[in-house]
Motif scaffolding. Structure first.
Motif, mmCIF file in Angstrom:
data_model
loop_
_atom_site.group_PDB
_atom_site.id
_atom_site.type_symbol
_atom_site.label_atom_id
_atom_site.label_comp_id
_atom_site.label_asym_id
_atom_site.label_seq_id
_atom_site.Cartn_x
_atom_site.Cartn_y
_atom_site.Cartn_z
ATOM 1 N N GLN A 21 0.831 -1.205 0.000
ATOM 2 C CA GLN A 21 0.000 0.000 0.000
ATOM 3 C C GLN A 21 0.866 1.256 0.000
ATOM 4 N N ALA A 22 1.924 1.268 0.809
ATOM 5 C CA ALA A 22 2.819 2.425 0.865
ATOM 6 C C ALA A 22 3.518 2.634 -0.472
ATOM 7 N N LEU A 23 3.952 1.554 -1.098
ATOM 8 C CA LEU A 23 4.614 1.652 -2.397
ATOM 9 C C LEU A 23 3.641 2.119 -3.476
ATOM 10 N N ASN A 24 2.393 1.703 -3.368
ATOM 11 C CA ASN A 24 1.381 2.128 -4.326
ATOM 12 C C ASN A 24 1.146 3.638 -4.231
ATOM 13 N N LYS B 102 2.499 8.885 -7.433
ATOM 14 C CA LYS B 102 3.122 10.218 -7.521
ATOM 15 C C LYS B 102 4.515 10.146 -8.151
ATOM 16 N N ASN B 103 4.845 9.018 -8.742
ATOM 17 C CA ASN B 103 6.208 8.774 -9.212
ATOM 18 C C ASN B 103 6.699 9.826 -10.204
ATOM 19 N N ARG B 104 5.874 10.212 -11.150
ATOM 20 C CA ARG B 104 6.306 11.182 -12.165
ATOM 21 C C ARG B 104 6.674 12.514 -11.520
ATOM 22 N N LYS B 105 5.838 12.971 -10.594
ATOM 23 C CA LYS B 105 6.106 14.237 -9.910
ATOM 24 C C LYS B 105 7.326 14.111 -8.992
ATOM 25 N N LEU B 106 7.463 12.966 -8.346
ATOM 26 C CA LEU B 106 8.609 12.742 -7.472
ATOM 27 C C LEU B 106 9.918 12.752 -8.255
ATOM 28 N N LEU B 107 9.916 12.105 -9.410
ATOM 29 C CA LEU B 107 11.127 12.095 -10.240
ATOM 30 C C LEU B 107 11.493 13.497 -10.702
ATOM 31 N N ALA B 108 10.493 14.267 -11.106
ATOM 32 C CA ALA B 108 10.757 15.643 -11.552
ATOM 33 C C ALA B 108 11.310 16.494 -10.406
ATOM 34 N N ALA B 109 10.736 16.347 -9.222
ATOM 35 C CA ALA B 109 11.203 17.121 -8.070
ATOM 36 C C ALA B 109 12.597 16.659 -7.634
ATOM 37 N N ALA B 110 12.853 15.362 -7.665
ATOM 38 C CA ALA B 110 14.175 14.844 -7.288
ATOM 39 C C ALA B 110 15.236 15.344 -8.253
ATOM 40 N N LYS B 111 14.875 15.437 -9.511
ATOM 41 C CA LYS B 111 15.811 15.940 -10.529
ATOM 42 C C LYS B 111 16.189 17.396 -10.238
ATOM 43 N N GLN B 112 15.266 18.125 -9.601
ATOM 44 C CA GLN B 112 15.514 19.521 -9.246
ATOM 45 C C GLN B 112 16.181 19.670 -7.875
ATOM 46 N N GLY B 113 16.396 18.534 -7.175
ATOM 47 C CA GLY B 113 17.111 18.573 -5.902
ATOM 48 C C GLY B 113 16.234 18.523 -4.666
ATOM 49 N N ASN B 114 14.956 18.202 -4.802
ATOM 50 C CA ASN B 114 14.061 18.139 -3.653
ATOM 51 C C ASN B 114 14.400 16.910 -2.798
ATOM 52 N N ALA B 115 14.810 17.162 -1.555
ATOM 53 C CA ALA B 115 15.255 16.083 -0.671
ATOM 54 C C ALA B 115 14.108 15.157 -0.279
ATOM 55 N N ASP B 116 12.900 15.703 -0.082
ATOM 56 C CA ASP B 116 11.763 14.853 0.281
ATOM 57 C C ASP B 116 11.394 13.906 -0.853
ATOM 58 N N ALA B 117 11.463 14.395 -2.072
ATOM 59 C CA ALA B 117 11.185 13.542 -3.226
ATOM 60 C C ALA B 117 12.229 12.434 -3.321
ATOM 61 N N MET B 118 13.483 12.777 -3.078
ATOM 62 C CA MET B 118 14.537 11.767 -3.108
ATOM 63 C C MET B 118 14.341 10.727 -2.009
ATOM 64 N N LEU B 119 13.905 11.188 -0.835
ATOM 65 C CA LEU B 119 13.660 10.272 0.277
ATOM 66 C C LEU B 119 12.519 9.308 -0.054
ATOM 67 N N ALA B 120 11.447 9.832 -0.639
ATOM 68 C CA ALA B 120 10.316 8.979 -1.017
ATOM 69 C C ALA B 120 10.748 7.961 -2.068
ATOM 70 N N LEU B 121 11.542 8.394 -3.038
ATOM 71 C CA LEU B 121 12.039 7.473 -4.061
ATOM 72 C C LEU B 121 12.953 6.412 -3.455
ATOM 73 N N GLN B 122 13.807 6.820 -2.520
ATOM 74 C CA GLN B 122 14.701 5.855 -1.879
ATOM 75 C C GLN B 122 13.900 4.817 -1.096
ATOM 76 N N PHE B 123 12.871 5.267 -0.378
ATOM 77 C CA PHE B 123 12.002 4.329 0.339
ATOM 78 C C PHE B 123 11.335 3.385 -0.652
ATOM 79 N N SER B 124 10.869 3.929 -1.759
ATOM 80 C CA SER B 124 10.217 3.110 -2.782
ATOM 81 C C SER B 124 11.175 2.062 -3.344
ATOM 82 N N TYR B 125 12.390 2.465 -3.632
ATOM 83 C CA TYR B 125 13.359 1.532 -4.202
ATOM 84 C C TYR B 125 13.754 0.455 -3.193
ATOM 85 N N ASP B 126 13.994 0.860 -1.936
ATOM 86 C CA ASP B 126 14.356 -0.122 -0.906
ATOM 87 C C ASP B 126 13.188 -1.071 -0.628
ATOM 88 N N GLY B 127 11.981 -0.516 -0.545
ATOM 89 C CA GLY B 127 10.797 -1.338 -0.303
ATOM 90 C C GLY B 127 10.513 -2.282 -1.455
#
Length: 168
Positions: free
Chosen positions: A87-90, A95-120
């Motif tokens: 459920q958390a990964l879902n 929001k993956n597209r928005k998270l990737l765009a924000a991470a590309k711009q340096g948003n730390a929260d977006a990177m954290l969410a992506l890291q959790f997603s990848y580890d999970g």
């Protein structure tokens, strides 16, 4: 949600028990309910499809209620953890597209969410022996690692919570 270490064999064993129990209870209860309904309300046309369908629906609702009640039982801990992880990964995936765009711009929260997603996802795929798409996950992780290094961000997945996703 926090990532936990799960014993794969214990998880698989308990998941198989849950699956078999669900199939057996759904089969028996839906047939029993349908037969009771057919006996109480016989159809003159001989078609009992609606009673059979109602038996399945009532059984499915009952099964869901039982599973929700048993979710906190110690023997359901691993299975419930994986359900919650999915459920958390879902939520992150939506929001993956928005998270990737924000991470590309340096948003730390977006990177954290992506890291959790990848580890999970990595943990989930290893628990389910679904390593076919692991190479694409490794590529995505490598891209995230480049952004982390480029922007000098430190990621600690233990600080992740779903509230971070509201910004995206």
């Amino acid at each position: 949600m926090q990532l936990k270490t799960i014993d794969k064999q214990l998880y698989r064993s308990r998941l198989n028990i849950v699956i078999v129990a669900c199939i057996a209870s759904l089969t028996v209860s839906s047939l029993a309910i349908a037969q009771i309904l057919i006996q109480l309300f016989p159809s003159e046309s001989g078609s009992n499809f609606h009673w059979n369908l109602l038996g399945v629906v009532i059984s499915a609702i009952g099964l869901i209620m039982v599973l929700l009640k048993l979710k906190t039982h110690p023997k359901m801990q691993e299975v419930a953890y994986v359900w919650d992880l999915k459920q958390a990964l879902n939520l992150i995936y939506r929001k993956n597209r928005k998270l990737l765009a924000a991470a590309k711009q340096g948003n730390a929260d977006a990177m954290l969410a992506l890291q959790f997603s990848y580890d999970g996802s990595r943990q989930l795929w290893q628990l389910d022996d679904n390593t076919i798409t692991m190479s694409s996950l490794n590529e995505a992780q490598a891209q995230l690692d480049r952004w982390v290094e480029e922007y000098g961000v430190t990621l600690d997945v233990s600080t992740y919570h779903s509230g971070l996703l509201k910004a995206f």
